[in-house]
Design a protein around this motif. Structure first.
Motif, PDB file in Angstrom:
ATOM      1  N   ALA A   1       0.843  -1.198   0.000  1.00  0.00           N
ATOM      2  CA  ALA A   1       0.000   0.000   0.000  1.00  0.00           C
ATOM      3  C   ALA A   1       0.883   1.255   0.000  1.00  0.00           C
ATOM      4  CB  ALA A   1      -0.905   0.012   1.227  1.00  0.00           C
ATOM      5  N   PRO A   2       0.371   2.373  -0.556  1.00  0.00           N
ATOM      6  CA  PRO A   2       1.152   3.612  -0.561  1.00  0.00           C
ATOM      7  C   PRO A   2       1.441   4.161   0.836  1.00  0.00           C
ATOM      8  CG  PRO A   2      -0.633   3.750  -2.145  1.00  0.00           C
ATOM      9  CD  PRO A   2      -0.854   2.493  -1.341  1.00  0.00           C
ATOM     10  N   ALA A   3       0.571   3.885   1.808  1.00  0.00           N
ATOM     11  CA  ALA A   3       0.734   4.457   3.151  1.00  0.00           C
ATOM     12  C   ALA A   3       1.416   3.476   4.094  1.00  0.00           C
ATOM     13  CB  ALA A   3      -0.627   4.846   3.719  1.00  0.00           C
ATOM     14  N   ASP A   4       2.200   4.020   5.012  1.00  0.00           N
ATOM     15  CA  ASP A   4       2.836   3.235   6.073  1.00  0.00           C
ATOM     16  C   ASP A   4       2.631   4.022   7.359  1.00  0.00           C
ATOM     17  OD1 ASP A   4       4.514   2.006   7.929  1.00  0.00           O
ATOM     18  OD2 ASP A   4       6.179   1.769   6.526  1.00  0.00           O
ATOM     19  N   TYR A   5       1.525   3.727   8.051  1.00  0.00           N
ATOM     20  CA  TYR A   5       1.116   4.539   9.200  1.00  0.00           C
ATOM     21  C   TYR A   5       2.067   4.420  10.389  1.00  0.00           C
ATOM     22  CZ  TYR A   5      -3.003   5.209   6.394  1.00  0.00           C
ATOM     23  OH  TYR A   5      -3.840   5.537   5.360  1.00  0.00           O
ATOM     24  N   LYS A   6       2.700   3.269  10.566  1.00  0.00           N
ATOM     25  CA  LYS A   6       3.667   3.140  11.661  1.00  0.00           C
ATOM     26  C   LYS A   6       4.871   4.033  11.406  1.00  0.00           C
ATOM     27  CE  LYS A   6       2.293  -1.301  13.411  1.00  0.00           C
ATOM     28  NZ  LYS A   6       2.709  -2.555  13.976  1.00  0.00           N
TER      29      LYS A   6
ATOM     30  N   GLU B   1       3.949   7.623  12.217  1.00  0.00           N
ATOM     31  CA  GLU B   1       3.981   7.906  13.661  1.00  0.00           C
ATOM     32  C   GLU B   1       5.413   8.152  14.134  1.00  0.00           C
ATOM     33  OE1 GLU B   1       1.978   4.777  15.779  1.00  0.00           O
ATOM     34  OE2 GLU B   1       0.122   5.082  14.631  1.00  0.00           O
ATOM     35  N   ARG B   2       6.334   7.307  13.663  1.00  0.00           N
ATOM     36  CA  ARG B   2       7.749   7.499  14.045  1.00  0.00           C
ATOM     37  C   ARG B   2       8.275   8.831  13.510  1.00  0.00           C
ATOM     38  NH1 ARG B   2       7.859   2.091  12.373  1.00  0.00           N
ATOM     39  NH2 ARG B   2       8.982   2.647  10.469  1.00  0.00           N
ATOM     40  N   GLN B   3       7.883   9.175  12.290  1.00  0.00           N
ATOM     41  CA  GLN B   3       8.336  10.428  11.685  1.00  0.00           C
ATOM     42  C   GLN B   3       7.821  11.646  12.452  1.00  0.00           C
ATOM     43  OE1 GLN B   3      11.017   9.796   9.932  1.00  0.00           O
ATOM     44  NE2 GLN B   3      10.363  11.083   8.239  1.00  0.00           N
ATOM     45  N   ILE B   4       6.577  11.579  12.905  1.00  0.00           N
ATOM     46  CA  ILE B   4       6.016  12.684  13.686  1.00  0.00           C
ATOM     47  C   ILE B   4       6.883  12.932  14.915  1.00  0.00           C
ATOM     48  CG2 ILE B   4       4.079  13.405  15.160  1.00  0.00           C
ATOM     49  CD1 ILE B   4       2.238  11.914  13.142  1.00  0.00           C
ATOM     50  N   ALA B   5       7.147  11.877  15.675  1.00  0.00           N
ATOM     51  CA  ALA B   5       7.955  12.009  16.893  1.00  0.00           C
ATOM     52  C   ALA B   5       9.360  12.492  16.563  1.00  0.00           C
ATOM     53  CB  ALA B   5       8.006  10.674  17.631  1.00  0.00           C
ATOM     54  N   ARG B   6       9.944  11.942  15.519  1.00  0.00           N
ATOM     55  CA  ARG B   6      11.311  12.309  15.119  1.00  0.00           C
ATOM     56  C   ARG B   6      11.400  13.778  14.716  1.00  0.00           C
ATOM     57  NH1 ARG B   6      13.221  12.264  10.195  1.00  0.00           N
ATOM     58  NH2 ARG B   6      15.453  12.309   9.885  1.00  0.00           N
ATOM     59  N   LEU B   7      10.470  14.222  13.879  1.00  0.00           N
ATOM     60  CA  LEU B   7      10.508  15.611  13.415  1.00  0.00           C
ATOM     61  C   LEU B   7      10.192  16.601  14.538  1.00  0.00           C
ATOM     62  CD1 LEU B   7       8.948  15.216   9.871  1.00  0.00           C
ATOM     63  CD2 LEU B   7      11.338  15.691  10.436  1.00  0.00           C
TER      64      LEU B   7
ATOM     65  N   LYS C   1       2.533  10.158  -0.756  1.00  0.00           N
ATOM     66  CA  LYS C   1       1.439   9.204  -0.963  1.00  0.00           C
ATOM     67  C   LYS C   1       0.802   9.381  -2.343  1.00  0.00           C
ATOM     68  CE  LYS C   1      -0.060   8.695   3.821  1.00  0.00           C
ATOM     69  NZ  LYS C   1      -1.157   8.998   4.744  1.00  0.00           N
ATOM     70  N   LYS C   2       0.599  10.620  -2.752  1.00  0.00           N
ATOM     71  CA  LYS C   2       0.037  10.886  -4.089  1.00  0.00           C
ATOM     72  C   LYS C   2       0.956  10.311  -5.158  1.00  0.00           C
ATOM     73  CE  LYS C   2      -1.895  15.407  -3.039  1.00  0.00           C
ATOM     74  NZ  LYS C   2      -1.743  16.837  -3.383  1.00  0.00           N
ATOM     75  N   ARG C   3       2.247  10.541  -4.978  1.00  0.00           N
ATOM     76  CA  ARG C   3       3.221  10.076  -5.955  1.00  0.00           C
ATOM     77  C   ARG C   3       3.284   8.546  -5.971  1.00  0.00           C
ATOM     78  NH1 ARG C   3       6.859  14.369  -7.338  1.00  0.00           N
ATOM     79  NH2 ARG C   3       8.653  12.995  -7.421  1.00  0.00           N
ATOM     80  N   HIS C   4       3.233   7.930  -4.789  1.00  0.00           N
ATOM     81  CA  HIS C   4       3.246   6.469  -4.718  1.00  0.00           C
ATOM     82  C   HIS C   4       2.015   5.886  -5.411  1.00  0.00           C
ATOM     83  CE1 HIS C   4       6.056   6.262  -0.940  1.00  0.00           C
ATOM     84  NE2 HIS C   4       6.641   6.799  -1.992  1.00  0.00           N
ATOM     85  N   LYS C   5       0.879   6.509  -5.219  1.00  0.00           N
ATOM     86  CA  LYS C   5      -0.351   6.028  -5.859  1.00  0.00           C
ATOM     87  C   LYS C   5      -0.256   6.165  -7.375  1.00  0.00           C
ATOM     88  CE  LYS C   5      -5.392   6.315  -5.800  1.00  0.00           C
ATOM     89  NZ  LYS C   5      -5.437   5.544  -6.999  1.00  0.00           N
ATOM     90  N   ARG C   6       0.273   7.270  -7.858  1.00  0.00           N
ATOM     91  CA  ARG C   6       0.427   7.452  -9.306  1.00  0.00           C
ATOM     92  C   ARG C   6       1.366   6.403  -9.880  1.00  0.00           C
ATOM     93  NH1 ARG C   6       2.072  13.427 -10.095  1.00  0.00           N
ATOM     94  NH2 ARG C   6       2.299  12.777 -12.249  1.00  0.00           N
ATOM     95  N   ILE C   7       2.446   6.102  -9.151  1.00  0.00           N
ATOM     96  CA  ILE C   7       3.383   5.078  -9.607  1.00  0.00           C
ATOM     97  C   ILE C   7       2.692   3.717  -9.627  1.00  0.00           C
ATOM     98  CG2 ILE C   7       5.485   3.796  -8.988  1.00  0.00           C
ATOM     99  CD1 ILE C   7       6.599   6.524  -7.921  1.00  0.00           C
ATOM    100  N   ALA C   8       1.958   3.402  -8.554  1.00  0.00           N
ATOM    101  CA  ALA C   8       1.255   2.114  -8.485  1.00  0.00           C
ATOM    102  C   ALA C   8       0.227   1.996  -9.603  1.00  0.00           C
ATOM    103  CB  ALA C   8       0.589   1.949  -7.118  1.00  0.00           C
TER     104      ALA C   8
END
Length: 134
Positions: free
Chosen positions: A74-79, A82-88, A114-121
């Motif tokens: 899937a284009p999204a990786d929610y875990k 979450e890690r990116q939010i905390a990191r940033l 995500k938009k770009r991943h969906k277009r690629i998929a």
């Protein structure tokens, strides 16, 4: 008068335009103008770096999109999000930046990735679908 016209009028009241003659007549004004010019050049340099880094970042996220598409992920990786939010947030706080600004940045890049991943998929894993300059 509309609200936007009132805002424009309010901005004009507080805008400052200094020409050469005004600066020549007042050395302090001339120093301020020179300092602003130098600072604005630094701002422009930072903007150039940011846009260049965004382009580089999206090259990598496009490659991730290709791998995800080829693997059927899937284009999204929610875990990861979450890690990116905390990191940033941590990076922003350490840099003395409001974490909300880091959150706005993260929201922008994640949404765009995500938009770009969906277009690629949707294009069967072809990253060329993103080449808007071809």
């Amino acid at each position: 008068m509309s609200e936007s016209e009132h805002e424009d009028e309010h901005e004009e009241e507080h805008s400052t335009t200094i020409d050469r003659h005004m600066a020549a007549e007042n050395p302090e004004t001339a120093r301020s103008v020179a300092q602003i010019k130098e600072l604005r050049q630094s701002i422009d340099n930072v903007d150039t770096a940011i846009v260049s880094l965004l382009a580089e970042r999206f090259k990598y996220t496009s490659r991730v999109g290709v791998v995800k598409a080829q693997a059927g992920f899937a284009p999204a990786d929610y875990k990861r999000e979450e890690r990116q939010i905390a990191r940033l947030h941590s990076i922003a706080e350490a840099a003395g930046l409001d974490p909300e600004i880091a959150e706005m940045y993260r929201e922008f890049v994640v949404t765009e990735a995500k938009k770009r991943h969906k277009r690629i998929a949707d294009a069967g894993g072809d990253p060329g679908v993103l080449d808007v300059f071809a």
